[in-house]
Scaffold this active site. Structure first.
Site, PDB file in Angstrom:
ATOM      1  CG  HIS A 216      79.689 153.557  27.565  1.00 35.12           C
ATOM      2  ND1 HIS A 216      79.520 154.742  28.251  1.00 35.12           N
ATOM      3  CD2 HIS A 216      79.945 152.621  28.495  1.00 35.12           C
ATOM      4  CE1 HIS A 216      79.699 154.511  29.523  1.00 35.12           C
ATOM      5  NE2 HIS A 216      79.970 153.240  29.705  1.00 35.12           N
TER       6      HIS A 216
ATOM      7  NE  ARG B 282      75.190 142.199  27.502  1.00 37.51           N
ATOM      8  CZ  ARG B 282      76.337 142.830  27.411  1.00 37.51           C
ATOM      9  NH1 ARG B 282      77.382 142.433  28.075  1.00 37.51           N
ATOM     10  NH2 ARG B 282      76.452 143.899  26.660  1.00 37.51           N
TER      11      ARG B 282
ATOM     12  CG  MET C 194      85.291 144.618  35.350  1.00 32.68           C
ATOM     13  SD  MET C 194      85.013 143.072  36.151  1.00 32.68           S
ATOM     14  CE  MET C 194      83.698 142.412  35.185  1.00 32.68           C
TER      15      MET C 194
ATOM     16  N   GLY D  42      81.144 146.980  29.859  1.00 36.17           N
ATOM     17  CA  GLY D  42      82.137 148.028  29.701  1.00 36.17           C
ATOM     18  C   GLY D  42      82.855 148.413  30.984  1.00 36.17           C
TER      19      GLY D  42
ATOM     20  NE  ARG E 273      84.801 138.123  25.115  1.00 41.30           N
ATOM     21  CZ  ARG E 273      83.686 137.689  24.518  1.00 41.30           C
ATOM     22  NH1 ARG E 273      83.596 136.450  24.091  1.00 41.30           N
ATOM     23  NH2 ARG E 273      82.664 138.507  24.383  1.00 41.30           N
TER      24      ARG E 273
ATOM     25  CB  CYS F 193      54.927 152.720  58.088  1.00 33.36           C
ATOM     26  SG  CYS F 193      55.603 153.023  59.722  1.00 33.36           S
TER      27      CYS F 193
ATOM     28  CE1 TYR G 296      50.912 148.623  57.049  1.00 32.59           C
ATOM     29  CE2 TYR G 296      49.554 146.997  58.206  1.00 32.59           C
ATOM     30  CZ  TYR G 296      50.272 148.191  58.200  1.00 32.59           C
ATOM     31  OH  TYR G 296      50.346 148.951  59.327  1.00 32.59           O
TER      32      TYR G 296
ATOM     33  CB  SER H 126      53.298 149.937  62.014  1.00 34.05           C
ATOM     34  OG  SER H 126      53.843 150.486  60.837  1.00 34.05           O
TER      35      SER H 126
ATOM     36  CE  LYS I 174      81.880 139.090  28.279  1.00 35.26           C
ATOM     37  NZ  LYS I 174      83.034 139.975  28.458  1.00 35.26           N
TER      38      LYS I 174
HETATM   39  P1  ADP Z   1      82.538 143.438  27.270  1.00 38.31           P
HETATM   40  O1  ADP Z   1      82.209 142.570  28.422  1.00 38.31           O
HETATM   41  O2  ADP Z   1      83.028 144.761  27.641  1.00 38.31           O
HETATM   42  O3  ADP Z   1      81.453 143.419  26.237  1.00 38.31           O
HETATM   43  P2  ADP Z   1      83.855 141.459  25.690  1.00 38.31           P
HETATM   44  O4  ADP Z   1      84.646 140.447  26.405  1.00 38.31           O
HETATM   45  O5  ADP Z   1      82.523 141.039  25.234  1.00 38.31           O
HETATM   46  O6  ADP Z   1      83.801 142.754  26.561  1.00 38.31           O
HETATM   47  O7  ADP Z   1      84.710 141.918  24.446  1.00 38.31           O
HETATM   48  C1  ADP Z   1      84.384 143.030  23.696  1.00 38.31           C
HETATM   49  C2  ADP Z   1      84.362 142.704  22.233  1.00 38.31           C
HETATM   50  O8  ADP Z   1      85.564 142.128  21.811  1.00 38.31           O
HETATM   51  C3  ADP Z   1      83.323 141.679  21.857  1.00 38.31           C
HETATM   52  O9  ADP Z   1      82.102 142.306  21.626  1.00 38.31           O
HETATM   53  C4  ADP Z   1      83.847 141.105  20.579  1.00 38.31           C
HETATM   54  O10 ADP Z   1      83.417 141.856  19.481  1.00 38.31           O
HETATM   55  C5  ADP Z   1      85.326 141.240  20.753  1.00 38.31           C
HETATM   56  N1  ADP Z   1      85.865 139.919  21.044  1.00 38.31           N
HETATM   57  C6  ADP Z   1      85.998 139.330  22.234  1.00 38.31           C
HETATM   58  N2  ADP Z   1      86.487 138.092  22.096  1.00 38.31           N
HETATM   59  C7  ADP Z   1      86.655 137.891  20.779  1.00 38.31           C
HETATM   60  C8  ADP Z   1      87.109 136.804  19.991  1.00 38.31           C
HETATM   61  N3  ADP Z   1      87.478 135.660  20.546  1.00 38.31           N
HETATM   62  N4  ADP Z   1      87.157 136.967  18.669  1.00 38.31           N
HETATM   63  C9  ADP Z   1      86.774 138.127  18.105  1.00 38.31           C
HETATM   64  N5  ADP Z   1      86.344 139.183  18.772  1.00 38.31           N
HETATM   65  C10 ADP Z   1      86.272 139.069  20.100  1.00 38.31           C
HETATM   66 MG    MG Z   2      80.689 141.958  25.304  1.00 38.64          MG
END
Ligand code: ADP
Ligand code: MG
Ligand code: MG
Length: 947
Positions: free
Chosen positions: A512, A394, A155, A153, A144, A904, A924, A837, A74
């Site tokens: 999710h 990503r 963490m 989702g 984040r 194998c 192989y 083998s 990220k």
């Molecule tokens: P995950 O890794 O679980 O996707 P994120 O860190 O991407 O978690 O955060 C989840 C959501 O929170 C993001 O999709 C975004 O919509 C919102 N978010 C995160 N940071 C910001 C920010 N700086 N401003 C507005 N929304 C944010």
């Molecule tokens: Mg995200």
């Protein structure tokens, strides 16, 4: 020294409030101590240049997409996007090294971190003209998580951090929108309460207490949507939330914004070791040492009014790979609302009408992202009062089908080369072109009960389970289940893993459920709105149809159709064409399969063989592209019909004469089997392993059968019992098996060799003049003398048969390397052997001193403690067993440069093990027939990756 360890506990995931309370106190203590203690410059001076823990993005950007290891996926991509001019809110990334430091130092931070964070925050403040914690125009941030490989989702993330009773007023003034400010505040308290202070729902069926309070309020006001809540309502909620925290944790919700920030940081780092993150890492073989980065980023607001929105988009359809703009958004909402499936979002194309300018902006971003990253992107955006911001991008997770289609089509669009295209297809995803589909005949009489979004292709039938726990229990009992939930959450991960398929009634393609299904390759139908799931009544209702938990349901993840009852499945089109000679229609899947396999064969240097004991298996493997048999287990040929009796007679024989008599009866069977195999293989090499298992495996275990056997053989019952007793071994897997059997009973080796050569002679001399290339393999050799003993027999019988039948058969004799001694003395053994083998199942067992069948007692604990990154029987232990293989290869080839080398064991179908085999210089790999396509692709990838 900072004495008390910080955040002993894992803030995010732990449901236990007292534990979190404890963290919190420690945290407070740290905050005050840290401010008294000496500045950290001392520690830095020793190491010369200060270590850089923090990387900014925004008007000044320190990182880029290549820095995933340090910045996490990220953070690296936020930096990359900022530097190519995409609208990214400014912020900074705290590197993964802080996470590793944190776990290596009993939850303490690097001493310099505190100062660095303050500096980095200042930079953000300057860019935006806002101030963190200030009453006037306050800066809010998100905190984040972000690992090297995205773990969606798994963490934690906290939004709107920096709000307190003062700054909320400031935000209200600055935005001129008090309702919005209080909406942010109540969201923040809830998230902080969940993630940092550990307040969670008590059980899977319940909502968390904050959510309950919100629902209660809405109910009392007779409203359904959050957006209908007024400022006063929200203020009331804030009060309730604070009271909830005080009551449940005996701790006040913190008003100090720096304390909030450190609390969030600790919780996000802690979430690296929460249970679901650990399960996820196990599933994907992500090492726990990688750690997560933490991103602190200025907030932008999708909940600022009706020209604001938040959403997730994919540059192509992640379910089937089609090149369409795909995604969804919610008006006047914030981040998590979309992913959590709280409200059902709009499809992205609706935006054309509701916010045409934003739609154009967004579509431009879509194109720019795909051209820049040259892969399908999954990106998160927020529109604040008509202004678009990108919050994340990503490489999008996709189904196997989509992975193949996107790679092939991007190559055709000249976005990527053939080689890159091949590398972009996870080898396993070839399998999803081969998954079963519902039998068209059975479908005719099936009852459709609803439709949802096709989110994970394939056909799944199973009993309904309404909770992840039920799914797991039922699966362990041997039942197939379809997990049915209104929506799924990260806590359901384990249950999802155990299910055939997943059905949800709420949430869209970025929910999710859809996300995880795509990743796990699970069949999934989501957002089936007409379906009603009641956890209380344990029923699923669709119109008049009511289905109870435990009853059958079927879902088609390729079309989104939901059926009542169980439905038979049948082969995919690719399989029907390849195996049964159906005419290929204009089928998408068949075309994709052929393209990818053609490319793979062009680049790979490893040959692909198969483990097959019957003509049917061999035929399937050849249809899939196998170039030979790498392992034919002859013992499997002794179980059918009468054969087992002759086998038992042979084993129970008291002398050579009797044994010869029994073997004589077995010979024709064995010969016939080989003829079948040789014909199917049509000149391709066929490796035949001589009898390997301990003999007791062939003997009957219960007295009734033993009595029958005695009668059949015309011997007393007691005699049978005595013989069986005399064959008893304490550790049969380490006893009389492998070449030891053939050494003890040379007649067996003789008979098998005779069968092989008589079969070969017959096929070679047959009308079709089919070539035969047998490769005879002696199992479990550890001493060269063992091999020499068996070689003598094989060569003698071969000569005899060839002379008698007047044919020449090209054959070679080699050995398996499956005990450490064989690997260590490979140079001596190579003098006698034409090929090696690697039998990596046994080699793993003998190297690790671990029985594959006896992992039950401790394996769960090993997984939990992440002692094995992966099951060593599923993926080769490269650091251990791999070293033995390297050694044997080196020693073997020194003696005989042309020595043929293969593998194998089951590992031969595992892509990362195949990569190893390529690097080790094997000729192989030999895997089970259905794995052949995966192995072809993985072999090509190994070549491309390593050259
Ligand atoms: P995950 O890794 O679980 O996707 P994120 O860190 O991407 O978690 O955060 C989840 C959501 O929170 C993001 O999709 C975004 O919509 C919102 N978010 C995160 N940071 C910001 C920010 N700086 N401003 C507005 N929304 C944010
Ligand atoms: Mg995200
Ligand atoms: Mg073996």
């Amino acid at each position: 020294m900072l004495n008390p360890p910080l955040f002993l506990n894992l803030g995010g995931s732990v449901a236990n409030c007292t534990a979190n309370l404890f963290d919190f106190k420690v945290c407070n203590r740290y905050m005050s101590k840290a401010s008294q203690s000496r500045p950290s410059s001392l520690a830095r001076k020793h190491t010369g240049k200060a270590k850089k823990y923090i990387f900014a993005f925004g008007s000044k950007t320190d990182g880029n997409a290549g820095m995933r290891e340090l910045l996490g996926g990220k953070g690296a991509n936020l930096a990359e996007m900022a530097s190519i001019g995409l609208p990214v809110p400014p912020g900074f990334t705290i590197s993964t090294e802080v996470c590793t430091y944190y776990y290596d130092h009993e939850m303490r931070y690097p001493p310099a971190l505190k100062k660095d964070i303050v500096t980095a925050l200042k930079q953000v403040e300057t860019q935006l003209g806002k101030k963190f914690g200030a009453r006037q125009n306050p800066l809010l941030v998100s905190v984040r998580s972000g690992a090297r490989d995205s773990m969606p989702g798994m963490m934690d993330t906290i939004l709107n951090l920096g709000l307190n009773d003062q700054t909320v007023e400031g935000l209200a003034e600055a935005s001129g929108n008090p309702r919005f400010a209080w909406d942010c505040y109540r969201r923040f308290i809830q998230m902080y309460g969940n993630v940092v202070m550990g307040i969670h729902a008590k059980s899977e069926e319940e909502e968390d207490p904050f959510h309950e309070a919100l629902e209660k309020l809405k109910k009392s006001l007779a409203i359904t949507s959050d957006t209908e809540l007024t400022t006063e309502h929200l203020k009331d909620l804030v009060k309730q939330y604070k009271a909830l925290i005080a009551k449940l944790t005996r701790e006040a919700f913190p008003q100090d914004v720096m304390q909030q920030l450190w609390g969030a940081l600790g919780a996000v780092l802690g979430s690296w070791k929460n249970e679901r993150a650990i399960i996820y890492r196990q599933q994907y073989g992500i090492p726990s040492e990688w750690g997560t980065a933490v991103n602190v980023q200025a907030m932008v607001f999708g909940n600022a009014g009706d020209q604001s929105a938040t959403g997730v988009a994919f540059t192509r359809d992640p379910a089937n790979g089609e090149k369409v703009f795909y995604g969804e958004y919610l008006m006047n909402a914030q981040g998590e609302d979309v992913v959590a499936g709280v409200r059902t979002p709009h499809g992205i194309s609706d935006m054309k009408n509701s916010m045409p300018k934003s739609y154009r902006d967004l579509n431009n971003v879509r194109n720019k992202l795909e051209r820049h990253f040259r892969d399908m992107q999954d990106f998160e955006f927020t529109i604040e009062n008509g202004r678009l911001f990108i919050l994340q991008t990503r490489n999008g997770k996709r189904t196997g089908l989509a992975a193949v289609r996107i790679a092939v089509e991007m190559q055709r669009e000249r976005l990527i080369s053939q080689k890159i295209a091949l590398l972009k297809i996870p080898a396993e995803s070839i399998d999803s072109l081969l998954v079963p589909v519902f039998d068209p005949k059975a479908l005719k009489s099936a009852t459709i009960i609803g439709y949802g979004l096709p989110a994970g292709p394939g056909a799944a039938t199973g009993r309904i389970a309404f909770t992840a726990a039920t799914a797991e229990i039922e699966t362990r009992k041997g039942n197939k289940v379809v997990l049915c939930r209104t929506e799924t959450s990260p806590d359901d991960l384990k249950g999802m893993l155990h299910s055939q398929g997943i059905l949800t009634s709420r949430g869209g393609v970025s929910s999710h459920a859809a996300l995880v299904a795509r990743q796990l390759g699970k069949v999934c139908v989501c957002g089936a709105g007409e379906i009603n799931i009641s956890y209380e009544k344990r029923t699923l209702t669709a119109g008049k149809v009511v289905i109870r938990e435990g009853e059958y349901i079927s879902i088609d993840g390729s079309t989104g159709v939901i059926y009542k009852g169980a439905i038979e499945s049948t082969d995919s089109e690719v399989k029907r064409v390849l195996e049964r000679g159906f005419k290929p229609t204009s089928s998408l899947t068949y075309g994709l399969f052929q393209t990818v396999m053609k490319w793979a064969d062009k680049y790979r240097s490893l040959k692909i063989r198969t483990n097959a004991d019957t003509p049917e298996m061999a035929r399937q493997a050849v249809a899939f592209g196998a170039e030979g048999i790498g392992l034919c287990r002859t013992e499997h040929m002794f179980f059918d019909g009468d054969r087992i009796d002759y086998m038992r007679q042979m084993i129970l024989a008291v002398d050579e004469v009797q044994r010869h008599a029994a073997l004589k009866k077995l010979l024709p069977f064995q010969r016939k089997d080989f003829i079948g195999l040789f014909k199917v293989m049509n000149g391709r090499p066929v490796t035949i392993r001589l009898l390997d298992p301990p003999l007791h495996e062939f003997l009957p275990h219960d007295d009734v059968v033993r009595r029958q056997l005695a009668e059949k053989l015309g011997v007393p019952f007691d005699f049978v019992i005595d013989r069986i007793k005399s064959l008893h071994e304490e550790n049969p897997m380490l006893g009389c098996r492998g070449c030891r059997v053939g050494i003890l009973y040379p007649e067996i080796t003789e008979m098998q060799t005779r069968a092989i050569f008589e079969a070969a002679a017959q096929v070679v001399k047959g009308k079709k003049r089919i070539q035969v290339n047998p490769e005879i393999m002696i199992p479990l050799v550890g001493f060269k003398e063992e091999l020499i003993d068996q070689l003598r027999i094989v060569h003698r019988v071969a000569r005899e048969v060839m002379k008698a039948k007047k044919v020449r058969v090209n054959y070679i004799v080699g050995t398996m390397i499956e005990v450490p001694r064989a690997a260590i003395t490979a140079d001596e053994i190579a003098k006698e052997a034409d090929f090696f083998s690697f039998g990596t199942n046994d080699l793993t067992q003998t190297t690790l001193g671990l029985s594959r069948d006896d992992m039950g007692l401790f394996y769960d604990e090993y997984q939990r403690k992440e002692i094995y990154n992966q099951n060593p029987f599923a993926s080769l232990d490269q650091a251990g067993v791999g070293k033995l293989i390297n050694l044997a290869v080196e020693k073997g080839r020194t003696v005989k440069p042309e020595l043929k080398l293969g593998i194998c064991g089951e590992h031969a179908g595992d892509p990362s093990s195949i990569d190893f085999c390529h690097r080790a210089g094997l000729n192989y790999v030999s895997c089970s027939p259905p794995r052949v396509p995966v192995a072809r692709l993985a072999a090509a990838q190994a070549k491309l990756r390593n050259s």
